[in-house]
Design a protein around this motif. Structure first.
Motif, PDB file in Angstrom:
ATOM      1  N   HIS A  87       0.697  -1.166   0.170  1.00  0.00           N
ATOM      2  CA  HIS A  87      -0.036  -0.064   0.169  1.00  0.00           C
ATOM      3  C   HIS A  87       0.676   1.124   0.083  1.00  0.00           C
ATOM      4  N   ASN A  88       1.903   1.306   0.878  1.00  0.00           N
ATOM      5  CA  ASN A  88       2.791   2.465   0.919  1.00  0.00           C
ATOM      6  C   ASN A  88       3.308   2.619  -0.314  1.00  0.00           C
ATOM      7  N   LEU A  89       3.894   1.575  -0.717  1.00  0.00           N
ATOM      8  CA  LEU A  89       4.958   1.813  -1.615  1.00  0.00           C
ATOM      9  C   LEU A  89       4.331   2.237  -3.124  1.00  0.00           C
ATOM     10  N   THR A  90       2.993   1.828  -3.207  1.00  0.00           N
ATOM     11  CA  THR A  90       2.228   2.044  -4.332  1.00  0.00           C
ATOM     12  C   THR A  90       1.784   3.780  -4.557  1.00  0.00           C
ATOM     13  N   SER A  91       1.863   4.398  -3.236  1.00  0.00           N
ATOM     14  CA  SER A  91       1.807   5.615  -3.044  1.00  0.00           C
ATOM     15  C   SER A  91       3.250   6.483  -3.244  1.00  0.00           C
ATOM     16  N   TRP A  92       4.410   5.934  -2.994  1.00  0.00           N
ATOM     17  CA  TRP A  92       5.462   6.385  -3.206  1.00  0.00           C
ATOM     18  C   TRP A  92       6.137   6.092  -4.455  1.00  0.00           C
ATOM     19  N   ARG A  93       5.564   5.126  -5.277  1.00  0.00           N
ATOM     20  CA  ARG A  93       6.575   4.658  -6.423  1.00  0.00           C
ATOM     21  C   ARG A  93       6.948   5.786  -7.526  1.00  0.00           C
ATOM     22  N   SER A  94       5.959   6.732  -7.746  1.00  0.00           N
ATOM     23  CA  SER A  94       6.207   7.778  -8.602  1.00  0.00           C
ATOM     24  C   SER A  94       7.242   8.761  -8.235  1.00  0.00           C
ATOM     25  N   LEU A  95       7.542   8.661  -6.880  1.00  0.00           N
ATOM     26  CA  LEU A  95       8.611   9.773  -6.033  1.00  0.00           C
ATOM     27  C   LEU A  95      10.063   9.034  -6.278  1.00  0.00           C
ATOM     28  N   ILE A  96      10.239   7.810  -6.447  1.00  0.00           N
ATOM     29  CA  ILE A  96      11.470   7.062  -6.466  1.00  0.00           C
ATOM     30  C   ILE A  96      12.042   7.151  -7.704  1.00  0.00           C
ATOM     31  N   ASP A  97      13.518   7.291  -7.618  1.00  0.00           N
ATOM     32  CA  ASP A  97      14.371   7.587  -8.868  1.00  0.00           C
ATOM     33  C   ASP A  97      14.287   6.046  -9.471  1.00  0.00           C
ATOM     34  N   PRO A  98      14.221   6.116 -10.824  1.00  0.00           N
ATOM     35  CA  PRO A  98      13.902   4.702 -11.457  1.00  0.00           C
ATOM     36  C   PRO A  98      15.357   3.918 -11.558  1.00  0.00           C
ATOM     37  N   GLY A  99      16.509   4.319 -10.961  1.00  0.00           N
ATOM     38  CA  GLY A  99      17.820   3.651 -10.857  1.00  0.00           C
ATOM     39  C   GLY A  99      17.915   3.527  -9.323  1.00  0.00           C
ATOM     40  N   ALA A 100      17.177   3.847  -8.564  1.00  0.00           N
ATOM     41  CA  ALA A 100      17.552   3.818  -6.984  1.00  0.00           C
ATOM     42  C   ALA A 100      17.546   2.229  -6.690  1.00  0.00           C
ATOM     43  N   THR A 101      18.450   1.961  -5.785  1.00  0.00           N
ATOM     44  CA  THR A 101      18.373   0.697  -4.944  1.00  0.00           C
ATOM     45  C   THR A 101      17.416   0.835  -3.872  1.00  0.00           C
ATOM     46  N   LEU A 102      16.755  -0.370  -3.932  1.00  0.00           N
ATOM     47  CA  LEU A 102      15.481  -0.675  -2.861  1.00  0.00           C
ATOM     48  C   LEU A 102      15.755  -1.776  -2.014  1.00  0.00           C
ATOM     49  N   VAL A 103      15.628  -1.308  -0.595  1.00  0.00           N
ATOM     50  CA  VAL A 103      16.262  -2.238   0.567  1.00  0.00           C
ATOM     51  C   VAL A 103      15.163  -2.226   1.349  1.00  0.00           C
ATOM     52  N   SER A 104      14.734  -3.668   1.570  1.00  0.00           N
ATOM     53  CA  SER A 104      13.650  -4.006   2.636  1.00  0.00           C
ATOM     54  C   SER A 104      14.296  -4.374   3.961  1.00  0.00           C
ATOM     55  N   LEU A 105      13.926  -3.842   4.885  1.00  0.00           N
ATOM     56  CA  LEU A 105      14.061  -4.377   6.306  1.00  0.00           C
ATOM     57  C   LEU A 105      12.921  -5.090   6.889  1.00  0.00           C
ATOM     58  N   ALA A 106      11.782  -5.266   5.988  1.00  0.00           N
ATOM     59  CA  ALA A 106      10.507  -5.933   6.679  1.00  0.00           C
ATOM     60  C   ALA A 106      10.743  -7.511   6.565  1.00  0.00           C
ATOM     61  N   LYS A 107      10.434  -7.972   7.601  1.00  0.00           N
ATOM     62  CA  LYS A 107      10.624  -9.430   7.724  1.00  0.00           C
ATOM     63  C   LYS A 107       8.998 -10.025   7.895  1.00  0.00           C
ATOM     64  N   GLY A 108       8.632 -10.416   6.601  1.00  0.00           N
ATOM     65  CA  GLY A 108       7.195 -10.962   6.568  1.00  0.00           C
ATOM     66  C   GLY A 108       6.982 -11.695   5.169  1.00  0.00           C
ATOM     67  N   VAL A 109       5.675 -12.598   4.883  1.00  0.00           N
ATOM     68  CA  VAL A 109       5.236 -12.905   3.701  1.00  0.00           C
ATOM     69  C   VAL A 109       3.660 -12.219   3.700  1.00  0.00           C
ATOM     70  N   GLU A 110       3.495 -11.579   2.533  1.00  0.00           N
ATOM     71  CA  GLU A 110       2.248 -10.699   2.368  1.00  0.00           C
ATOM     72  C   GLU A 110       1.172 -11.795   2.498  1.00  0.00           C
ATOM     73  N   LEU A 111       0.158 -11.470   3.134  1.00  0.00           N
ATOM     74  CA  LEU A 111      -1.203 -12.016   3.301  1.00  0.00           C
ATOM     75  C   LEU A 111      -1.897 -12.183   1.723  1.00  0.00           C
ATOM     76  N   GLY A 112      -2.509 -13.239   1.366  1.00  0.00           N
ATOM     77  CA  GLY A 112      -3.421 -13.165   0.009  1.00  0.00           C
ATOM     78  C   GLY A 112      -2.293 -13.753  -1.094  1.00  0.00           C
ATOM     79  N   THR A 113      -1.403 -12.709  -1.323  1.00  0.00           N
ATOM     80  CA  THR A 113      -0.331 -13.219  -2.396  1.00  0.00           C
ATOM     81  C   THR A 113       0.657 -14.068  -1.926  1.00  0.00           C
ATOM     82  N   LEU A 114       0.950 -14.472  -0.821  1.00  0.00           N
ATOM     83  CA  LEU A 114       1.995 -15.086  -0.402  1.00  0.00           C
ATOM     84  C   LEU A 114       3.400 -14.855  -0.739  1.00  0.00           C
ATOM     85  N   LYS A 115       3.493 -13.531  -1.057  1.00  0.00           N
ATOM     86  CA  LYS A 115       4.707 -13.224  -1.872  1.00  0.00           C
ATOM     87  C   LYS A 115       5.738 -12.615  -0.566  1.00  0.00           C
ATOM     88  N   ARG A 116       7.119 -12.771  -0.903  1.00  0.00           N
ATOM     89  CA  ARG A 116       8.086 -12.125  -0.005  1.00  0.00           C
ATOM     90  C   ARG A 116       8.256 -10.779  -0.326  1.00  0.00           C
TER      91      ARG A 116
END
Length: 336
Positions: A87-116
């Motif tokens: 949800h948050n990343l969807t609202s931020w994605r237009s603000l992120i530089d296309p070449g930026a490195t994206l780093v996840s600190l989150a530890k979980g598996v998404e409900l519904g999609t079962l995606k990391r």
């Protein structure tokens, strides 16, 4: 690493990691959802709500404006709860530089999609695997904020990008290692929260070191089985993102998941335990369901995860936990 590093999420771990990167010589902008918190951090040089008593470096600034945080950021660190990443990343994605490195600190598996989390990030941003990194390991925020020595793992399919991140967060108290096994790193980080809930329940019930050691060891075994089914490197689970994170989270009173489980073990309801958490998120409470579903999808047996799910979501009494696990059919320790 670009003009500056944006850390999105001013909870305890997001703040601690922002401090690490600032201490390593980086210019860091920390985004807080609440304007009053961002102002307090800027004025007091301290996040009293989530990391009290820790002095934050002058090279770390704060804002509640995502545009200000992200403009010109060569690295974007996501320090938000796993179930809010999409949800948050969807609202931020237009603000992120296309070449930026994206780093996840989150530890979980998404409900519904079962995606990391790395898969969720790729979904939302369209970034390739070479741009997405994951940080995991024994990451108790309060200890890192106090500059107690610790190590961590940075996983990225692009080894050179992982090395660049490694250089950007190496300090005298924080030692990062690199691997390319993103799958194993993420599964270790997600599953340990669930196992920590079980260890907390055991502690709340008055069980001792034998039970704790059993849950940690068998929890590592079921995490490794899931990892093998998803293509992870088995050696990852013997390292910092596996055993290291598991031991820290399952044994420390600073662990939110262990503390949450202990409250349930002492007889508190889910509502009481959540109220006592005072806004802090015990990731395993939700992830136990998605990890359980992921295991079922791949035909992997995860009995501890199953019991934790039943306690958290089906009204199963924690006092029945030992019987549900010990009473299972006997078998060899290692499958042939």
């Amino acid at each position: 690493m670009g003009e500056h590093i944006a850390v999105l999420g001013a909870g305890s771990w997001g703040t601690a990691f922002a401090k690490v990167m600032a201490d390593a010589g980086q210019r860091v902008v920390l985004w807080a959802r609440r304007g009053d918190l961002a102002e307090a951090i800027a004025g007091d040089r301290e996040n009293a709500d989530y990391l009290p008593g820790v002095r934050l470096p002058a090279t770390l600034t704060s804002t509640s404006d995502p545009r200000r945080a992200l403009e010109g950021a060569g690295t974007v660190v996501l320090g938000i709860p796993s179930q809010t990443v999409r949800h948050n990343l969807t609202s931020w994605r237009s603000l992120i530089d296309p070449g930026a490195t994206l780093v996840s600190l989150a530890k979980g598996v998404e409900l519904g999609t079962l995606k990391r989390m790395s898969e969720v990030i790729a979904d939302v941003t369209g970034a390739g695997a070479d741009r997405i990194a994951v940080v995991s390991g024994p990451n108790l925020a309060k200890e890192i904020g106090a500059e107690q020595p610790t190590a961590t793992v940075i996983a990225c399919a692009d080894h050179e990008r992982a090395v660049a991140l490694q250089r950007a967060c190496t300090t005298g108290y924080f030692r990062p290692y690199t691997i390319t096994d993103v799958v194993g790193c993420e599964l270790g980080g997600a599953c340990k929260n669930v196992i920590a809930l079980s260890c907390g329940m055991a502690d709340g019930l008055g069980f001792g070191a034998n039970t704790l050691a059993t849950l940690i060891t068998r929890g590592l075994a079921e995490t490794s089985r899931l990892g093998a089914a998803l293509g992870a490197d088995p050696l990852t689970f013997a390292g910092l993102a596996g055993l290291g994170d598991l031991v820290a989270t399952c044994s420390s009173p600073l662990s939110r998941n262990r503390t949450f489980g202990a409250r349930l073990g002492r007889g508190e309801t889910m509502a009481q335990a959540q109220a006592a958490a005072a806004g802090q998120v015990a990731e395993g409470v939700k992830s136990c369901s998605s990890i359980r579903e992921l295991a079922l999808r791949h035909g992997v047996e995860m009995p501890i995860t199953e019991v934790v799910h039943r306690v958290c979501h089906d009204g199963f009494d924690p006092r029945e936990m030992a019987g549900a696990l010990i009473g299972r059919k006997t078998k060899p320790e290692r499958e042939r």
